[in-house]
Write an enzyme that holds these catalytic residues in place. Structure first.
Site, PDB file in Angstrom:
ATOM      1  N   CYS A  34       0.866  -1.315   0.019  1.00 47.72           N
ATOM      2  CA  CYS A  34       0.071   0.032   0.103  1.00 47.72           C
ATOM      3  C   CYS A  34       0.654   1.190   0.021  1.00 47.72           C
ATOM      4  O   CYS A  34       1.422   1.451  -1.081  1.00 47.72           O
ATOM      5  CB  CYS A  34      -1.030  -0.154   1.078  1.00 47.72           C
ATOM      6  SG  CYS A  34      -2.119   1.202   1.168  1.00 47.72           S
ATOM      7  N   HIS A  35       0.839   1.819   1.075  1.00 51.77           N
ATOM      8  CA  HIS A  35       1.665   3.192   1.305  1.00 51.77           C
ATOM      9  C   HIS A  35       2.827   2.922   1.754  1.00 51.77           C
ATOM     10  O   HIS A  35       3.924   3.757   1.796  1.00 51.77           O
ATOM     11  CB  HIS A  35       0.813   4.468   1.987  1.00 51.77           C
ATOM     12  CG  HIS A  35      -0.015   4.926   1.270  1.00 51.77           C
ATOM     13  ND1 HIS A  35      -1.357   4.243   0.956  1.00 51.77           N
ATOM     14  CD2 HIS A  35      -0.388   6.256   0.910  1.00 51.77           C
ATOM     15  CE1 HIS A  35      -2.288   5.155   0.547  1.00 51.77           C
ATOM     16  NE2 HIS A  35      -1.600   6.466   0.359  1.00 51.77           N
ATOM     17  N   ALA A  36       3.340   1.974   2.061  1.00 48.75           N
ATOM     18  CA  ALA A  36       4.725   1.506   2.942  1.00 48.75           C
ATOM     19  C   ALA A  36       5.656   1.396   2.061  1.00 48.75           C
ATOM     20  O   ALA A  36       7.015   1.686   2.542  1.00 48.75           O
ATOM     21  CB  ALA A  36       4.542   0.067   3.604  1.00 48.75           C
TER      22      ALA A  36
END
Length: 187
Positions: free
Chosen positions: A112-114
């Site tokens: 995801c945003h990691a």
């Protein structure tokens, strides 16, 4: 699936605001495969997830960020959500730990945003990766080759787009841990 990762140890690095399913699904799949999984955080006690549109359930922190090192584990998993990786990418200890896993050739998995954390550490440059669609340009600007795929693996670096990809993401993490260390050039 049980027993595939017996004797293996995995760190999941997270803080408040992690996407609930992006921590819990890999954690549960890795444990089911036999791995010992520790939730590592700059926080003590519990951290609270984000579950789609509101705060989710708390998760117990097993180890404090400053008390662990890459040598203690076989892989690291980085859940997404918007809040969690945004807080961690300004934490020098978090970035140092992620980079140590990568430099040791151990699997590093981000969903995801990691991938923001992979950008911040310099790991993203020159790698094939995916991410949540809203940070696609961030990944490209960091010098990565972005792909719209469930899971993209580049020499032990594992990335996925969103909670819909968690089954494939978790399966790929297990596969990469079973493969062992990867030889890499310095990032």
């Amino acid at each position: 699936m049980a027993g595939q990762l017996d004797g293996k140890r995995v760190a999941i690095l997270a803080t408040n605001g992690f996407e609930q399913s992006e921590l819990e699904t890999p954690r549960d799949k890795l444990k089911a495969a036999g791995a010992q999984v520790d939730i590592v955080s700059p926080e003590q006690g519990e951290i609270k997830g984000w579950d789609m549109k509101d705060w989710g359930r708390p998760v117990k922190v097993d180890k404090r960020l400053g008390a662990v090192k890459a040598d203690d584990y076989d892989a690291i998993v980085l859940p997404g959500g918007q809040i969690n990786p945004d807080l961690l990418r300004v934490n020098p200890d978090a970035l140092k730990l992620i980079k140590a896993f990568y430099d040791a050739g151990k699997p590093v998995a981000a969903v995801c945003h990691a991938p923001w954390l992979l950008i911040e550490t310099g790991i993203a440059k020159g790698k094939r990766m995916t991410s949540y669609h809203s940070i696609k340009q961030d990944v490209i600007n960091a010098g990565a080759k972005w792909e719209d795929s469930q899971v993209v693996t580049d020499n032990g670096l594992i990335t996925s787009r969103n909670p819909g990809d968690l089954e494939a993401f978790s399966a790929k993490i297990i596969e990469e841990i079973r493969e062992g260390k990867h030889q890499r050039r310095a990032a």
